[in-house]
Enzyme design. Sequence first.
Site, PDB file in Angstrom:
ATOM      1  CG  ASP A 123      37.040  34.060  45.899  1.00  0.00           C
ATOM      2  OD1 ASP A 123      38.091  33.786  45.754  1.00  0.00           O
ATOM      3  OD2 ASP A 123      36.412  34.954  46.318  1.00  0.00           O
TER       4      ASP A 123
ATOM      5  CD  GLU B 180      40.119  30.724  47.907  1.00  0.00           C
ATOM      6  OE1 GLU B 180      41.083  31.362  48.248  1.00  0.00           O
ATOM      7  OE2 GLU B 180      38.833  31.235  47.825  1.00  0.00           O
TER       8      GLU B 180
HETATM    9  C1  GLC Z   1      39.673  34.459  47.878  1.00  0.00           C
HETATM   10  C2  GLC Z   1      40.934  35.092  47.058  1.00  0.00           C
HETATM   11  C3  GLC Z   1      41.314  36.443  47.545  1.00  0.00           C
HETATM   12  C4  GLC Z   1      40.259  37.405  48.084  1.00  0.00           C
HETATM   13  C5  GLC Z   1      39.190  36.839  48.921  1.00  0.00           C
HETATM   14  C6  GLC Z   1      37.977  37.438  48.919  1.00  0.00           C
HETATM   15  O1  GLC Z   1      40.453  34.008  48.994  1.00  0.00           O
HETATM   16  O2  GLC Z   1      41.715  34.151  46.500  1.00  0.00           O
HETATM   17  O3  GLC Z   1      42.201  36.899  46.816  1.00  0.00           O
HETATM   18  O4  GLC Z   1      40.797  38.377  48.734  1.00  0.00           O
HETATM   19  O5  GLC Z   1      38.902  35.540  48.303  1.00  0.00           O
HETATM   20  O6  GLC Z   1      37.601  37.545  47.642  1.00  0.00           O
HETATM   21  C1  GLC Z   2      40.750  33.169  51.830  1.00  0.00           C
HETATM   22  C2  GLC Z   2      40.988  32.524  53.059  1.00  0.00           C
HETATM   23  C3  GLC Z   2      42.156  33.208  53.976  1.00  0.00           C
HETATM   24  C4  GLC Z   2      42.823  33.902  52.757  1.00  0.00           C
HETATM   25  C5  GLC Z   2      42.146  35.084  52.537  1.00  0.00           C
HETATM   26  C6  GLC Z   2      42.443  35.735  51.115  1.00  0.00           C
HETATM   27  O1  GLC Z   2      39.543  32.654  51.425  1.00  0.00           O
HETATM   28  O2  GLC Z   2      40.124  32.169  53.889  1.00  0.00           O
HETATM   29  O3  GLC Z   2      42.907  32.246  54.471  1.00  0.00           O
HETATM   30  O4  GLC Z   2      43.992  34.744  53.389  1.00  0.00           O
HETATM   31  O5  GLC Z   2      40.732  34.533  52.031  1.00  0.00           O
HETATM   32  O6  GLC Z   2      43.936  36.228  51.449  1.00  0.00           O
END
Ligand code: GLC
Ligand code: GLC
Length: 650
Positions: free
Chosen positions: A284, A326
């Site tokens: 993540d 991600e």
């Molecule tokens: C990733 C997840 C998102 C979360 C963020 C912080 O972007 O997909 O749902 O808020 O990380 O962990």
């Molecule tokens: C993710 C992304 C951002 C996204 C958020 C979770 O890691 O960087 O674009 O909106 O975290 O919602």
Amino acid sequence: MYEQASHSLLNEILIELKPDIGNLRLRHFYTRLGANFYAIHSLFKLLYGDRADFKEQMVSLVETLATRYIERSPALRKSDLAREKDYNWFLSQKWVGMALYCDRFADDLKGLRANLSYLQELGVNLLHVMPMLDCPPDNNDGGYAVRDFFRIDPRYGTTEEVAELAATLKKRDMLLALDIVVNHTSDEHEWARLARQGDKKHQDYYFVFDDREIPDIYEETMPEIFPATAPGNFTWDEAMGKWVMTVFNTYQWDLNYRNPAVLIEMIDIILFWANRGADILRLDAVAFLWKKMGSVCQNEREAHLLLQLMKDCCQVTAPGVLFIAEAIVAPSEISKYFGEDAINAKECEIAYNATLMALLWDAVATKNAAVLSQGVKNLPSKLERATWLNYVRCHDDIGLGFDDNDIRLAGFDPGQHRRFLIDYFTGRFSGSPARGLPFGENPKTGDARISGSLASLVGLESALDNGDEAAIDAAIKTIALLHSVILAFGGIPLLYYGDAIGTLNSLEYLADPAKADDNRWMHRSTFNWSKARMRHETGTVEQRIFSALKKMIALRKEITAFADFDNRQLLAVDNPNLLVFSRSDPQNSRNRVLVIVNFNDAAQWLPVAALRAHGYFQQAGMKDLCSGERLEVVNDCVVLPSLSCYWLTD
Ligand code: GLC
Ligand code: GLC
């Protein structure tokens, strides 16, 4: 150097030469360590070479790898060996994924195991279960604020039940993907608790500061991720009497990877879940791993070095396990998470194709493929043994993260165009049937992202409310065509639970004070099983969507040209409403499929000559694999009905 092909050959040679080399139980561990050690050591030195305890830390890392290797079950070790031999296994077109929340889909792990047949009926064979680890009940960011990385939230079940789920999936020929939240912990994690109590060792796991001096320097260049709900990147912790870096929510403390102990702990966590049977780990928020004053603190070179280390270490202990990056960042940055300097993937084998996702939404709003085709044309090329995770919708907001230049090349002004897209999906644009909400609006920068379920964003909700049959039909067709692109594009398609039955926005989250401020929950609803049962009733919306997707999924698995070997070619045609690309089987180039998608709500004509110019459409015409019918030709033009998609063969 470590490279799958040569490594499996090395294994074979070793077996032939000296069957009793070393300690047999650790033989594969030693060969893999030998192959990777050069890389591990150099990377570790680059990051931590200046430290007095460098050697101690290095030993601790290798011990972690060995301990987790000894723990790895015979079945998983066998699967590692098989995957080393068949190292391109995940590039096959036979994989189709779905992401879901265990509790929202089926209450708990038992329920999930009992409902796998729903996924199999659709043809899904890769299951990404959203994070299930122990989190605080309220401040948990949907599972991304972990309190204990080794414990499943008891509401879902136990760690053993995860291993059982993995084993059941294996029997069904399905894969399990789990999350590892590498960038931060909950402020209730034990490390944070100890840091709060004044423990220096654990304060060094995070970024903590006595005053605003350093935080203010960071703030000069760091953007805000949740500007509306968690502005700024630092939070004052009363108990500790210090500022702590919190890039996401105020209760998510960023981990300090300048401390090698943090990296070693995280590698241990990665291997722990690999040993519970996860086939794939979704790492993540990887873009955020390294923080540097004076930078945006995303996509830093050291973040890549850390990922290379994580990968190299995982290849020693659990080489069959893949990583998903991600990294929802700019198109030119995303592909770097495959591993920039290597010929073969040296970071994550799989990356979210956030660019394609955003471009698809552009095509929905504009009803043409102008920006989409530009963006696809300029997608950075991938390494070998690397593949995209192609998706239309996921649990997060939709960020319009494509390149300004692609918007310009398509003839629009980037600022105005993005404004239009936000207005379109939030229903502010007159005539838009979309029912989304803005997410993370930032008045300082004018940025915004979009929340809302797929079905509601493509107009199904408003069409149903208005009883407008034509609009219902258009929404269903849009859902099908978006999926037809992610199924045919090259990479692993990842569906989102609920989308196959047209799940609409849900406002249930507003009643929960812990969720009410975060409208991403509007597209994270409880799976409606009675609605799902309608998929078997002919003529219902659910049945029309489900059966269309099911059919395309089954077909995808049979089309070898859809495996991902950099075998996609974008075809330029003189009609901006159409996305046209071809896929060809690398083993047999005559085996090819032409994909044509019409994003417009009016029928489009394409001169047969345009296809002939690209070597398609010979005498007999072309057959659509989905319907089994030949393409209609009128006045030497192919006719493509509104919102239609075709997978065509000669
Ligand atoms: C990733 C997840 C998102 C979360 C963020 C912080 O972007 O997909 O749902 O808020 O990380 O962990
Ligand atoms: C993710 C992304 C951002 C996204 C958020 C979770 O890691 O960087 O674009 O909106 O975290 O919602």
